[in-house]
Structures are given as C-alpha cells and as structure tokens.
Design a protein around this motif. Sequence first.
Motif, mmCIF file in Angstrom:
data_model
loop_
_atom_site.group_PDB
_atom_site.id
_atom_site.type_symbol
_atom_site.label_atom_id
_atom_site.label_comp_id
_atom_site.label_asym_id
_atom_site.label_seq_id
_atom_site.Cartn_x
_atom_site.Cartn_y
_atom_site.Cartn_z
ATOM 1 N N GLY A 1 -14.100 54.940 61.111
ATOM 2 C CA GLY A 1 -13.163 55.432 59.627
ATOM 3 C C GLY A 1 -12.498 53.727 58.662
ATOM 4 N N ASP A 2 -12.444 52.897 59.723
ATOM 5 C CA ASP A 2 -11.788 52.043 59.026
ATOM 6 C C ASP A 2 -12.784 50.426 59.338
ATOM 7 N N CYS B 130 -15.078 47.217 52.592
ATOM 8 C CA CYS B 130 -14.619 48.912 52.650
ATOM 9 C C CYS B 130 -15.220 49.338 51.539
ATOM 10 N N ARG C 221 -10.294 58.365 55.222
ATOM 11 C CA ARG C 221 -11.366 57.152 57.106
ATOM 12 C C ARG C 221 -11.213 58.308 57.307
ATOM 13 N N THR D 136 -14.194 53.468 52.303
ATOM 14 C CA THR D 136 -13.409 54.021 52.062
ATOM 15 C C THR D 136 -11.775 53.974 52.357
#
Length: 234
Positions: A155-156, A113, A120, A115
Amino acid sequence: MENENMLYVTDPEFMERFEHFAFEEVPNEEGQQLEEGTRYMAILATLIGCQGADEYRLVLPGALDAGVTPVAVKEIVYQAVDYLGIGRVLPFLNVTNEIFAGRGIALPLEGQCTTTLDNRLEKGAQAQAEIFGEHMKEAWKAGHINRWLAANCFGDYYTRTGLDLAQREMITFCFLMAQGGCEPQLTAHAAGNMNLGNDKDFLIQVVSQCLPYIGYPRSLNAISCVNQAAEMKK
C-alpha cells in the motif's frame, strides 16, 4: 571513481579480467541481453540487496547517464526498505542523495504517493491481488504481519508512481536474489513476475546480467527458483 582508478594501478590483472567479463562478455551474451535502462535498474536493486554500497556509488552515475530517471532510482531505494530494512538501506539513500546533489538534481523529487493512511490497506491488497491472484485480497486478515505487508509494503510502496508493477516485481526479485536466504520468497516473486509478463527467459536474463555483482552461488540459486516457479505455473 578514484578508488576504482587506483585498482588499475594496484590490481591491473584483476581489473582486466573483471572488466572484460562484467562490461563486455556479460552484457553482450547472446540471448541474455537486456535493454540498457532495465539492466541498470536490476543492477542497482541487486547492489542494494547484496550491500554493495561502494559499487552502487560507481554504477549509479552510469545508470543516470543511460536514462534511468532520478524518480526511478529513488523508487528502487524506497522499495528496498521493505525487503532489507532501513538499517541496510539508509547508506544507499545517503549515497543517492549525494550523487543527485553533485549533479544538481533538486531534492526532494516530485511526490509519487497515490494512497492515504486511510486507504493504503485496501489499495495494497488490490496490488497484491493484481500480482499474485484474487485470493490475496483476504490474505491480510491472517495476522498483523500480513496486514502490515499489505498496507505498508504494497500500500505504501507498490502503489506509488515512478515504476509500474512489472518493474517493481523485477526489483523485488533482485533484492531477494542478492541477499540470499530468501528462496521461498524468491520463488513466489518469480511467479509474481511471470504473472505480470516478466517470463522465465526474462528473469534468467536478469540473473545473468547481475551475476558479476553477486557471484555464482546466489545466481544459480535464483535460476533454480525461477525454474521452480515456471514448473509450478504449468
């Protein structure tokens, strides 16, 4: 592999023709070949898209043996949730974990990950813009689904390491192609692929290599979407 081996006993003529086509003719077709790791990634994504869990269980060990990393496999499975939903992806996550455990691959894998819950949306909109154009930086304002799309889907997931943007667009193309009924989105993501360097010829190679796993109708529909995207970009 036990179930597959039984087919050599119960359905020998079928297995002879299927294996020749899927494992010899298709991979070696002149002009339609893909690098082995890329081919396996496309097939794994396609099998998730068409809900081919039994075949996924058979293919995943070969993908790992061919050099597809455990991180890349997990990223394919995670990203699938945005295009198929957890209801259809959870069985593949479970199969992946079972096979990893059987190979002594320690879980959880290293985090990918990049963000936070605070950035995000911004980072997701930026990823959308990199793929589809600068106008996407404002697209999230069109409604809450568009906002979720930017923050959650892009974003994720698209911002994670383990796969680059071109690879992520390729697997998205495979998810959409394999599940069918998503031709508008498939055409849009064919164009997104082309924006990232996955050109028309490459996408047709992807379709060709995945055809044994999804059949002719969805493969022909996908090629039509690729051709449409290519025409739109002229």
